[in-house]
Design a protein around this motif. Structure first.
Motif, PDB file in Angstrom:
ATOM      1  N   PRO A 194      61.843  57.185  48.859  1.00 35.68           N
ATOM      2  CA  PRO A 194      62.844  58.031  48.178  1.00 35.68           C
ATOM      3  C   PRO A 194      62.998  57.639  46.717  1.00 35.68           C
ATOM      4  CG  PRO A 194      63.904  56.463  49.656  1.00 35.68           C
ATOM      5  CD  PRO A 194      62.431  56.381  49.947  1.00 35.68           C
ATOM      6  N   SER A 195      63.207  58.628  45.897  1.00 33.28           N
ATOM      7  CA  SER A 195      63.319  58.387  44.466  1.00 33.28           C
ATOM      8  C   SER A 195      64.585  57.584  44.151  1.00 33.28           C
ATOM      9  CB  SER A 195      63.341  59.712  43.705  1.00 33.28           C
ATOM     10  OG  SER A 195      63.503  59.498  42.317  1.00 33.28           O
ATOM     11  N   THR A 224      68.802  57.952  45.163  1.00 34.24           N
ATOM     12  CA  THR A 224      69.577  56.928  45.867  1.00 34.24           C
ATOM     13  C   THR A 224      70.596  56.245  44.961  1.00 34.24           C
ATOM     14  OG1 THR A 224      67.820  55.330  45.392  1.00 34.24           O
ATOM     15  CG2 THR A 224      67.701  56.510  47.495  1.00 34.24           C
ATOM     16  N   CYS A 225      70.187  55.975  43.711  1.00 36.54           N
ATOM     17  CA  CYS A 225      71.095  55.293  42.780  1.00 36.54           C
ATOM     18  C   CYS A 225      70.891  55.880  41.386  1.00 36.54           C
ATOM     19  CB  CYS A 225      70.832  53.786  42.784  1.00 36.54           C
ATOM     20  SG  CYS A 225      71.999  52.827  41.803  1.00 36.54           S
ATOM     21  N   PRO A 226      71.591  56.963  41.054  1.00 34.04           N
ATOM     22  CA  PRO A 226      71.342  57.603  39.753  1.00 34.04           C
ATOM     23  C   PRO A 226      71.721  56.741  38.562  1.00 34.04           C
ATOM     24  CG  PRO A 226      73.238  58.591  40.852  1.00 34.04           C
ATOM     25  CD  PRO A 226      72.609  57.672  41.841  1.00 34.04           C
ATOM     26  N   ASP A 227      72.710  55.839  38.710  1.00 34.09           N
ATOM     27  CA  ASP A 227      73.153  54.999  37.597  1.00 34.09           C
ATOM     28  C   ASP A 227      73.217  53.546  38.085  1.00 34.09           C
ATOM     29  OD1 ASP A 227      74.047  54.016  35.247  1.00 34.09           O
ATOM     30  OD2 ASP A 227      75.921  55.158  35.173  1.00 34.09           O
ATOM     31  N   PRO A 228      72.092  52.818  38.057  1.00 33.14           N
ATOM     32  CA  PRO A 228      72.096  51.451  38.608  1.00 33.14           C
ATOM     33  C   PRO A 228      72.962  50.485  37.816  1.00 33.14           C
ATOM     34  CG  PRO A 228      70.007  51.921  37.532  1.00 33.14           C
ATOM     35  CD  PRO A 228      70.764  53.204  37.577  1.00 33.14           C
ATOM     36  N   ILE A 229      73.082  50.681  36.510  1.00 34.96           N
ATOM     37  CA  ILE A 229      73.879  49.756  35.701  1.00 34.96           C
ATOM     38  C   ILE A 229      75.354  49.845  36.089  1.00 34.96           C
ATOM     39  CG2 ILE A 229      74.617  49.220  33.353  1.00 34.96           C
ATOM     40  CD1 ILE A 229      71.892  50.157  32.397  1.00 34.96           C
TER      41      ILE A 229
END
Length: 251
Positions: free
Chosen positions: A92-93, A97-102
């Motif tokens: 999965p992209s 899954t996590c559009p903003d990891p920061i």
């Protein structure tokens, strides 16, 4: 001055290439003419003086029908479908899954360093009762003496949020940076709020002697006295109530 080598020139190899192509064309022409003469059963130019009866005449080539049919069958025969190549499913992209990891990492670190969220609310812009630039703050440390000073800058950088306090030590102006979410910081208290809201985000003009506030020890001392008095007053009231109750029991 040494003359350049001919092979280093741009058009040095042009003449040999042209000669080579000419010789190749002449050879192709001669071979094609010989093959045409053979298939047409004509004598070669060297045998022009001889009679055609003395020369061996080869029969015209007959097509091999069996070979032709096998070739056509092999070409027209449908091929077997190839087996599908098994490929693993794509992962999965990360954008889904996590559009903003920061932001996710910052939230997890804040939940670990400030579980109650008190320090986050203290320095939030939306909080009207939070700490502002120009307030007198007192920072208590786990390892070291507390430091009080005027807050002249608040750097909001998520986990790296810090404040700059200006005070005096032995009549010398001192500025200290403190990380708000540092484990070494035990607590931050607002000793005195500024009377007017500062019109600047950074009060660096207080470094000048004209605007320097100086030492804030008297303000901190008064704050500690009022805090202790409030705590002691509640304790005295409780003691007094207990004494009255004791006297009533004796009576």
């Amino acid at each position: 001055m040494a003359t350049p080598h001919p092979s280093m020139r741009l058009l040095a190899r042009l003449k040999p290439l042209l000669r080579h192509t000419r010789t190749c064309r002449q050879q192709q022409r001669s071979l094609s003419s010989v093959s045409e003469d053979i298939w047409s059963h004509k004598p070669a130019p060297g045998y022009a003086s001889l009679s055609t009866s003395t020369l061996p005449v080869s029969p015209p080539p007959t097509p091999n029908l069996a070979l032709w049919t096998t070739l056509m069958r092999a070409i027209s025969k449908p091929r077997k479908p190839s087996k599908p190549i098994l490929t693993p499913e794509p992962l999965p992209s990360i954008t889904k899954t996590c559009p903003d990891p920061i932001a996710a990492i910052t939230a997890s670190q804040l939940a670990l360093l400030d579980p109650s969220g008190a320090r986050t609310r203290l320095f939030a812009k939306t909080n009207q009762e939070g700490a502002r630039v120009g307030d007198v703050l007192l920072v208590r440390l786990r390892n070291g003496d507390p430091f009080a000073g005027v807050c002249i800058n608040i750097r909001r950088r998520g986990v790296d949020t810090a404040i700059l306090l200006r005070g005096q030590l032995t009549r010398v102006g001192v500025e200290m940076w403190y990380k708000v979410y540092s484990p070494n910081v035990e607590g931050i208290e607002v000793v005195q709020r500024s009377r007017k809201r500062a019109r600047r985000a950074r009060l660096y003009y207080m470094r000048k002697p004209k605007h320097d506030r100086g030492s804030v020890e008297n303000v901190v001392r008064q704050y500690m006295k009022t805090r202790a008095a409030l705590g002691a007053g509640t304790g005295k009231r409780k003691d007094g109530d207990s004494k009255k109750l004791g006297k009533g029991k004796k009576k």
